[in-house]
Design a protein around this motif. Structure first.
Motif, PDB file in Angstrom:
ATOM      1  N   PHE A 131       0.827  -1.219   0.000  1.00 21.94           N
ATOM      2  CA  PHE A 131       0.000   0.000   0.000  1.00 21.94           C
ATOM      3  C   PHE A 131       0.858   1.266   0.000  1.00 21.94           C
ATOM      4  CE2 PHE A 131       0.398   2.025   4.189  1.00 21.94           C
ATOM      5  CZ  PHE A 131       1.239   1.113   4.797  1.00 21.94           C
ATOM      6  N   LYS A 132       2.149   1.126   0.310  1.00 23.97           N
ATOM      7  CA  LYS A 132       3.011   2.309   0.419  1.00 23.97           C
ATOM      8  C   LYS A 132       3.117   3.051  -0.917  1.00 23.97           C
ATOM      9  CE  LYS A 132       4.500   2.121   4.724  1.00 23.97           C
ATOM     10  NZ  LYS A 132       4.875   3.125   5.683  1.00 23.97           N
ATOM     11  N   TYR A 134      -3.105   7.330   1.795  1.00 26.82           N
ATOM     12  CA  TYR A 134      -3.683   6.026   2.153  1.00 26.82           C
ATOM     13  C   TYR A 134      -5.221   6.063   2.180  1.00 26.82           C
ATOM     14  CZ  TYR A 134       1.121   5.337   3.976  1.00 26.82           C
ATOM     15  OH  TYR A 134       2.483   5.275   4.130  1.00 26.82           O
ATOM     16  N   GLY A 194       2.658   0.540  12.459  1.00 27.09           N
ATOM     17  CA  GLY A 194       4.114   0.722  12.486  1.00 27.09           C
ATOM     18  C   GLY A 194       4.333   2.006  13.267  1.00 27.09           C
ATOM     19  N   VAL A 195       4.522   3.121  12.546  1.00 25.37           N
ATOM     20  CA  VAL A 195       4.576   4.421  13.230  1.00 25.37           C
ATOM     21  C   VAL A 195       3.172   4.992  13.433  1.00 25.37           C
ATOM     22  CG1 VAL A 195       6.870   4.955  12.324  1.00 25.37           C
ATOM     23  CG2 VAL A 195       4.842   5.758  11.079  1.00 25.37           C
ATOM     24  N   GLY A 196       2.173   4.407  12.759  1.00 24.93           N
ATOM     25  CA  GLY A 196       0.771   4.822  12.957  1.00 24.93           C
ATOM     26  C   GLY A 196       0.152   5.532  11.763  1.00 24.93           C
ATOM     27  N   GLY A 197       0.953   5.821  10.735  1.00 24.77           N
ATOM     28  CA  GLY A 197       0.448   6.587   9.589  1.00 24.77           C
ATOM     29  C   GLY A 197      -0.626   5.856   8.803  1.00 24.77           C
ATOM     30  N   SER A 205       3.966  -8.336   7.532  1.00 29.35           N
ATOM     31  CA  SER A 205       3.211  -7.227   8.125  1.00 29.35           C
ATOM     32  C   SER A 205       1.780  -7.215   7.598  1.00 29.35           C
ATOM     33  CB  SER A 205       3.875  -5.887   7.786  1.00 29.35           C
ATOM     34  OG  SER A 205       5.185  -5.855   8.296  1.00 29.35           O
ATOM     35  N   THR A 230      -1.717  -5.403   3.823  1.00 32.84           N
ATOM     36  CA  THR A 230      -0.934  -4.238   3.392  1.00 32.84           C
ATOM     37  C   THR A 230       0.268  -4.565   2.500  1.00 32.84           C
ATOM     38  OG1 THR A 230       0.111  -4.360   5.561  1.00 32.84           O
ATOM     39  CG2 THR A 230      -1.574  -2.653   5.255  1.00 32.84           C
ATOM     40  N   GLU A 231       0.632  -5.845   2.394  1.00 33.70           N
ATOM     41  CA  GLU A 231       1.763  -6.183   1.499  1.00 33.70           C
ATOM     42  C   GLU A 231       1.660  -7.628   1.027  1.00 33.70           C
ATOM     43  OE1 GLU A 231       5.632  -6.116   3.403  1.00 33.70           O
ATOM     44  OE2 GLU A 231       4.963  -7.427   5.017  1.00 33.70           O
TER      45      GLU A 231
HETATM   46  C1  LIG Z   1       3.362  -3.748   4.944  1.00 39.61           C
HETATM   47  C2  LIG Z   1       3.174  -2.685   5.949  1.00 39.61           C
HETATM   48  N1  LIG Z   1       2.037  -2.657   6.662  1.00 39.61           N
HETATM   49  C3  LIG Z   1       1.806  -1.701   7.576  1.00 39.61           C
HETATM   50  C4  LIG Z   1       2.754  -0.718   7.826  1.00 39.61           C
HETATM   51  C5  LIG Z   1       2.484   0.286   8.896  1.00 39.61           C
HETATM   52  O1  LIG Z   1       2.415   1.588   8.424  1.00 39.61           O
HETATM   53  P1  LIG Z   1       2.800   2.813   9.393  1.00 39.61           P
HETATM   54  O2  LIG Z   1       4.249   2.746   9.662  1.00 39.61           O
HETATM   55  O3  LIG Z   1       2.381   4.008   8.624  1.00 39.61           O
HETATM   56  O4  LIG Z   1       2.005   2.603  10.652  1.00 39.61           O
HETATM   57  C6  LIG Z   1       3.955  -0.710   7.106  1.00 39.61           C
HETATM   58  C7  LIG Z   1       4.977   0.319   7.326  1.00 39.61           C
HETATM   59  O5  LIG Z   1       6.044   0.303   6.762  1.00 39.61           O
HETATM   60  C8  LIG Z   1       4.169  -1.716   6.139  1.00 39.61           C
HETATM   61  O6  LIG Z   1       5.295  -1.757   5.405  1.00 39.61           O
END
Ligand SMILES: Cc1ncc(COP(=O)(O)O)c(C=O)c1O
Length: 407
Positions: A75-76, A207, A236-239, A343, A374-375
């Motif tokens: 998703f990045k 996002y 992760g960091v919450g974004g 993740s 997310t990946e």
């Molecule tokens: C696959 C995946 N999911 C979730 C996240 C979490 O995103 P955030 O760091 O914005 O919370 C990340 C962050 O790198 C990620 O790579």
């Protein structure tokens, strides 16, 4: 570990937050990225997984599959590229660049010496490198000791210059800041700290496209009742969580779904922030198989959204994320096989854990749960080792399943 957030508020989406992130601005980001050649033009699929729902005792499990967002695998691809575009527009107002044409490389000669830099666990850096290559500017990526070479190679393949350090993620963030200061480069980070908000805001806002597509999905148009009662979001960091949850909060106001943020036990900065009532650091080693979630510091700006909005924060051990990867890869008569990276599968791992004691978060036979993968296999060898099958082989089974089940 699970904590009910003591600071959650049930009220309409506040105006002060709306001035920072909004559905309207998410729409603008989506439009600006729409023509980028790296993105899947059809958006990403939303699957219903009835077999999993029956096993977990809920009415429905929906899975938005962000592994299909782009060849970048996560998703990045929605975050760093739009932040880079907006940064360039702010830096060069006199050039009157058009946003859509930036990513088409129309201004590459004017931008050849413009340099951006970021630290990364992998996915953010890959997206930034790809966007910089499309735009035609220079990109430097700082990698910490735990980023594998199979995560490094695709970043370098997009033309980024790699700086490898021996320290951890937080040290790579410091190195990026130092190099930027020394060389007059600009940091494009997905995490925010006091005084550094515009770029991470643009990343998070990107996002919102995920939430927008979910709301538009065919499957949901035909279903009765609320779109979902619970949303599990990786932290992760919450974004990521802030970008998606803020959209749904603005849309549904007080009637918004229950949000559960899931983190690795060793990288529990958001869980610790909920305990402290302010953005806090993780207490563990910040080393997890969930590489994208292995973050020690909460994003300052993301926390402004998460504190009033998220109902529960929880942590999970690595082996439960791996079990969730296998479960999503498994084929069944009812459920489509999905490639979910370490993740990406963490949201499901959180749901599986809570389904053992569902009353804690009011999960029941009526619940409709939304998960976001997310990946995909962004580290293909790690994926093969953990799941016992390659991502390509799971994708081949997925294609067969979809063909068999096409109406
Ligand atoms: C696959 C995946 N999911 C979730 C996240 C979490 O995103 P955030 O760091 O914005 O919370 C990340 C962050 O790198 C990620 O790579």
């Amino acid at each position: 570990m699970l904590i009910a957030n003591p600071n959650v508020k049930y009220e309409p989406y506040p105006d002060d937050l709306k001035r920072i992130m909004s559905i309207q601005k998410a729409r603008e980001s989506r439009a600006a990225l729409a023509g980028w050649s790296q993105l899947n033009r059809n958006g990403t699929p939303l699957y219903s997984l009835p077999g999993l729902a029956a096993k977990l005792g809920v009415a429905e499990v929906l899975l938005k599959d962000e592994s299909q967002r782009s060849a970048l695998g996560s998703f990045k691809a929605l975050g760093a590229p739009i932040a880079l575009v907006r940064l360039i527009l702010r830096q060069f107002p006199e050039n009157c660049f058009a946003a859509e044409e930036l990513l088409a490389g129309k201004y590459r000669s004017a931008l050849a010496s413009f340099t951006v830099i970021s630290a990364t666990d992998g996915n953010h850096g890959r997206a930034l490198a790809a966007a910089a290559q499309s735009v035609g500017c220079r990109c430097v990526i700082v990698l910490h000791a735990n980023v594998s070479t199979e995560r490094e190679e695709p970043i370098a393949a997009y033309g980024a210059e790699i700086v490898r350090i021996s320290g951890n993620y937080d040290e790579s963030v410091e190195t990026a800041a130092e190099l930027a200061e020394k060389n007059g480069w600009l940091v494009v980070s997905d995490t925010s700290y006091e005084g550094y908000e515009e770029i991470p805001r643009d990343v998070m806002q990107g996002y919102g496209t995920i939430a927008a597509e979910i709301m538009e999905a065919e499957t949901l148009q035909h279903s009765a009742g609320p779109v979902c009662t619970h949303v599990f979001l990786q932290g992760g960091v919450g974004g990521f969580a802030a970008g998606v949850a803020s959209y749904l909060w603005e849309l549904y106001g007080e009637q918004r779904p229950t949000f559960v943020v899931v983190e690795p036990e060793q990288a529990d900065c958001l869980y610790q922030s909920a305990r402290a009532g302010k953005a806090a650091k993780a207490t563990g080693s910040v080393d997890s198989v969930m590489a994208g979630l292995a973050c020690g510091d909460t994003s300052w700006l993301a926390w402004k959204f998460l504190q009033p909005c998220v109902d529960f924060f929880m942590t999970i051990p690595d082996d439960e994320a791996v079990a969730a990867m296998r479960s999503l890869a498994d084929s069944s008569e009812e459920d489509v096989p999905v490639v979910a990276g370490e993740s990406g599968a963490a949201g499901l791992a959180g749901l599986v854990r809570l389904a053992r004691d569902p009353m804690q978060v009011a999960l029941n036979a009526e619940s409709r749960v939304l998960l976001i993968n997310t990946e995909g296999d962004t580290a293909p060898e790690v994926y093969r080792e953990l799941v016992g099958e390659s991502g390509a082989s799971v994708m081949a089974r997925q294609a067969n399943w979809l063909k068999r089940n096409a109406q």
